[in-house]
Scaffold this active site. Structure first.
Site, PDB file in Angstrom:
ATOM      1  N   ILE A 154     -11.703  -7.190 -11.481  1.00 56.27           N
ATOM      2  CA  ILE A 154     -12.855  -6.338 -11.153  1.00 56.27           C
ATOM      3  C   ILE A 154     -14.093  -6.949 -11.819  1.00 56.27           C
ATOM      4  CG2 ILE A 154     -13.820  -4.002 -11.383  1.00 56.27           C
ATOM      5  CD1 ILE A 154     -11.405  -4.211  -9.485  1.00 56.27           C
TER       6      ILE A 154
ATOM      7  N   ASP B 212      -5.673  -5.723 -17.395  1.00 54.19           N
ATOM      8  CA  ASP B 212      -4.681  -4.850 -18.031  1.00 54.19           C
ATOM      9  C   ASP B 212      -4.996  -4.475 -19.483  1.00 54.19           C
ATOM     10  OD1 ASP B 212      -3.332  -5.140 -15.640  1.00 54.19           O
ATOM     11  OD2 ASP B 212      -2.090  -6.789 -16.383  1.00 54.19           O
TER      12      ASP B 212
ATOM     13  N   GLU C 149       6.045   5.459 -10.089  1.00 50.09           N
ATOM     14  CA  GLU C 149       4.623   5.406  -9.703  1.00 50.09           C
ATOM     15  C   GLU C 149       4.291   6.535  -8.734  1.00 50.09           C
ATOM     16  OE1 GLU C 149       3.669   0.686 -10.186  1.00 50.09           O
ATOM     17  OE2 GLU C 149       4.153   1.383  -8.183  1.00 50.09           O
TER      18      GLU C 149
ATOM     19  N   HIS D 108      -0.153  -0.280 -13.689  1.00 53.50           N
ATOM     20  CA  HIS D 108       0.545  -1.548 -13.914  1.00 53.50           C
ATOM     21  C   HIS D 108       2.038  -1.241 -13.987  1.00 53.50           C
ATOM     22  CE1 HIS D 108       0.959  -5.694 -15.117  1.00 53.50           C
ATOM     23  NE2 HIS D 108       1.860  -5.288 -15.994  1.00 53.50           N
TER      24      HIS D 108
ATOM     25  N   LEU E 184      -5.165  -7.278  -6.480  1.00 58.99           N
ATOM     26  CA  LEU E 184      -4.881  -8.488  -7.237  1.00 58.99           C
ATOM     27  C   LEU E 184      -6.108  -9.263  -7.700  1.00 58.99           C
ATOM     28  CD1 LEU E 184      -1.693  -9.666  -5.341  1.00 58.99           C
ATOM     29  CD2 LEU E 184      -1.952  -8.104  -7.263  1.00 58.99           C
TER      30      LEU E 184
ATOM     31  N   GLY F 205       0.786  -1.240   0.000  1.00 62.18           N
ATOM     32  CA  GLY F 205       0.000   0.000   0.000  1.00 62.18           C
ATOM     33  C   GLY F 205       0.808   1.274   0.000  1.00 62.18           C
ATOM     34  N   SER F 206       2.069   1.196  -0.477  1.00 58.96           N
ATOM     35  CA  SER F 206       2.843   2.444  -0.490  1.00 58.96           C
ATOM     36  C   SER F 206       2.245   3.439  -1.494  1.00 58.96           C
ATOM     37  CB  SER F 206       4.317   2.172  -0.799  1.00 58.96           C
ATOM     38  OG  SER F 206       4.478   1.658  -2.091  1.00 58.96           O
TER      39      SER F 206
ATOM     40  N   ASN G  63      -6.257   1.994 -12.998  1.00 57.85           N
ATOM     41  CA  ASN G  63      -5.270   1.053 -12.455  1.00 57.85           C
ATOM     42  C   ASN G  63      -3.872   1.492 -12.859  1.00 57.85           C
ATOM     43  OD1 ASN G  63      -4.221  -1.339 -11.245  1.00 57.85           O
ATOM     44  ND2 ASN G  63      -4.097  -2.306 -13.260  1.00 57.85           N
TER      45      ASN G  63
HETATM   46  C1  GAR Z   1       2.743  -1.482  -7.635  1.00 57.06           C
HETATM   47  O1  GAR Z   1       4.019  -1.538  -8.202  1.00 57.06           O
HETATM   48  C2  GAR Z   1       1.665  -1.627  -8.695  1.00 57.06           C
HETATM   49  O2  GAR Z   1       2.058  -1.081  -9.936  1.00 57.06           O
HETATM   50  C3  GAR Z   1       1.524  -3.110  -8.797  1.00 57.06           C
HETATM   51  O3  GAR Z   1       1.589  -3.537  -7.457  1.00 57.06           O
HETATM   52  C4  GAR Z   1       2.495  -2.685  -6.740  1.00 57.06           C
HETATM   53  C5  GAR Z   1       1.860  -2.309  -5.421  1.00 57.06           C
HETATM   54  O4  GAR Z   1       2.796  -1.652  -4.615  1.00 57.06           O
HETATM   55  N1  GAR Z   1       0.306  -3.487  -9.431  1.00 57.06           N
HETATM   56  C6  GAR Z   1       0.209  -4.564 -10.222  1.00 57.06           C
HETATM   57  O5  GAR Z   1       1.115  -5.336 -10.404  1.00 57.06           O
HETATM   58  C7  GAR Z   1      -1.167  -4.746 -10.882  1.00 57.06           C
HETATM   59  N2  GAR Z   1      -1.089  -5.697 -11.959  1.00 57.06           N
HETATM   60  P1  GAR Z   1       2.353  -0.937  -3.261  1.00 57.06           P
HETATM   61  O6  GAR Z   1       1.486  -1.935  -2.514  1.00 57.06           O
HETATM   62  O7  GAR Z   1       3.623  -0.609  -2.567  1.00 57.06           O
HETATM   63  O8  GAR Z   1       1.577   0.268  -3.630  1.00 57.06           O
END
Ligand code: GAR
Length: 465
Positions: free
Chosen positions: A362, A419, A448, A378, A359, A285-286, A376
């Site tokens: 939807i 995606d 991100e 990715h 994960l 969840g960062s 979203n």
């Molecule tokens: C992020 O890098 C996001 O892009 C990815 O999960 C990570 C969550 O990081 N999402 C996917 O892979 C979706 N297919 P976080 O929990 O530190 O925010």
């Protein structure tokens, strides 16, 4: 062919080494127009705006004085800009060197020198007091600054960094050498044009909340004053016109300062009511925390109203609770049940769903309830390295195993297929040789944090908060 407008420094002309190096380096890719600029800054701005009306450039590049001028026309022209050694304090500098100065490159009119007079300095001072009048946060990532390691003249770095996100250092003097142009400026030209291609339409949100589309710039046929014509995107979709500067300038109300019309990217999804986001996240969840903090700091009538996770132990829940954001845990089966999830969304008046490392797929009923309102991120450049099973570290491992030399992020609308929704924004980074998946993950996370909140804001709220 793409079009670039180059604005030279005060002692130079359009026929200067910087422009020549850009012209030869970009041959076949972009046409670089480099006019001779008047030394009177107001005349120069008028010329630049006229040229932009005709040329419709994709990018403005300015050096020193040219960067001072370029910064001021960014929002009016809608162009991204590369500003080399921007001089935001021309008047103070000119006071140190009054008298006649020779141009260092030939001008088309044959004039070989100009005189720094008290009158000229006063003109600069007057313009400088208003040089940020048209600043709009929409251009935060769209204007990049360059500062030379041996430059003793351009002192604008701190001010620049307070307005724009990207500062690039180069090893050199105040005016870039042909070598600096080749090694530092040319790669940035390609990158910024790739990141911010020409927009077919420009949209603005008036500070009272209504949205408008800019139609054209025109001159009043009597006074020759510049005006803009724009169209309301509500009610009877009326056509309006007003003075150009007044359309683009910032105003003050109740002790706050903001653009009268703030630029936004996507009309399809903007609305007039404050947005309430639900973040769906399954893990650390960062990104969720970064988004919550971003909307707390930017007072734009949007907030994170709820954080939802499918895992009770997910760290995102702790992060949200620490920030006093309501949380909900929804198990996988309940998540696919409209009777469970839709009332939860309604209870928190959720208008937009933001996925940040979520994960589960939807379900179609949620996509139908929130058309073009689910976004979203990715951690790779879709359509590559996407699809079922491609999330988090799996993506970075696959990217490294494939020997990729670049990766990045893709921010997209969500449909029922993993995606595959329409792409809103992508940003790329290079992968240095020998990089591990963990190192790639860290670099991608940085990307991100930098872009996701901004793109959410520009997509669903406004460019300016
Ligand atoms: C992020 O890098 C996001 O892009 C990815 O999960 C990570 C969550 O990081 N999402 C996917 O892979 C979706 N297919 P976080 O929990 O530190 O925010």
């Amino acid at each position: 062919m793409r079009k670039i407008l180059f604005l030279h420094g005060l002692n130079w002309s359009g026929d200067c080494p910087m422009a020549q190096t850009l012209q030869s380096g970009l041959e076949g890719f972009a046409e670089v127009t480099a006019p001779d600029l008047p030394v009177d800054p107001a005349e120069a701005i008028a010329d630049i705006l006229d040229i932009c009306d005709r040329l419709q450039p994709d990018l403005i590049i300015g050096s020193s004085y040219g960067a001072f001028l370029g910064q001021q026309v960014v929002k009016i022209t809608g162009c991204p800009a590369l500003l080399c050694s921007p001089m935001f304090d021309m008047a103070d500098f000119l006071e140190t060197c009054p008298g006649v100065r020779e141009f260092k490159s030939p001008r088309a009119d044959g004039v070989t020198s100009y005189c720094v007079t008290g009158e000229l300095i006063a003109k600069f001072r007057e313009m400088e007091a208003h040089q940020f009048d048209c600043y709009d946060k929409f251009y935060y990532d769209r204007v990049w600054g360059f500062y030379g390691s041996r430059d003793t003249i351009a002192t604008s770095r701190d001010k620049f960094s307070s307005l724009y996100s990207t500062v690039i250092d180069y090893d050199g003097e105040h005016t870039m050498s042909p070598e600096n142009v080749k090694t530092t400026l040319l790669p940035a030209v390609l990158k910024i044009m790739d990141d911010f291609p020409r927009r077919e339409a420009r949209y603005f949100r008036h500070f009272k909340g209504n949205y408008y589309r800019l139609l054209c710039h025109a001159k009043d046929s009597e006074s020759l004053e510049r005006t803009v014509t724009y169209r309301a995107l509500y009610g009877h979709y009326g056509f309006w016109t007003r003075g150009e500067h007044m359309f683009f300038e910032r105003i003050s109300r109740d002790g706050k300062e903001f653009p009268r019309f703030a630029e936004t990217s996507h009309m399809s999804s903007v609305g007039n009511t404050p947005q309430r986001f639900a973040i769906f996240a399954s893990g650390d969840g960062s990104n969720a925390e970064n988004i919550i903090r971003f909307f707390r700091e930017h007072d734009c009538g949007a907030e994170v109203a709820l954080v939802v996770s499918n895992r009770r132990s997910a760290k995102v829940l702790q992060r949200a609770e620490q920030l006093d954001v309501p949380v909900a845990v929804v198990a996988r089966d309940d998540f696919n049940d409209p009777e469970k999830i839709l009332p939860l969304m309604e209870k928190h008046s959720v208008s937009v769903i933001v996925l940040a490392g979520f994960l589960l797929a939807i379900p179609p009923f949620l996509v139908n309830r929130y058309p073009d309102k689910i976004i979203n991120i990715h951690p790779a450049l879709l359509p590559r390295f996407g699809g079922k099973g491609m999330y988090g570290m799996h993506v970075h491992e696959a990217v490294v195993a494939a020997g990729e030399t670049e990766t990045g992020i893709t921010i997209h609308y969500v449909n029922e297929r993993y995606d595959e929704g329409k792409i809103i924004y992508q940003a790329k980074i290079n992968i240095p040789p020998g990089c591990t998946p963990e190192e790639v993950a860290e670099m991608v996370h940085m990307l991100e944090y930098r872009h996701y909140p901004r793109v959410i804001m520009e997509t669903f709220v406004t460019s300016e908060c």
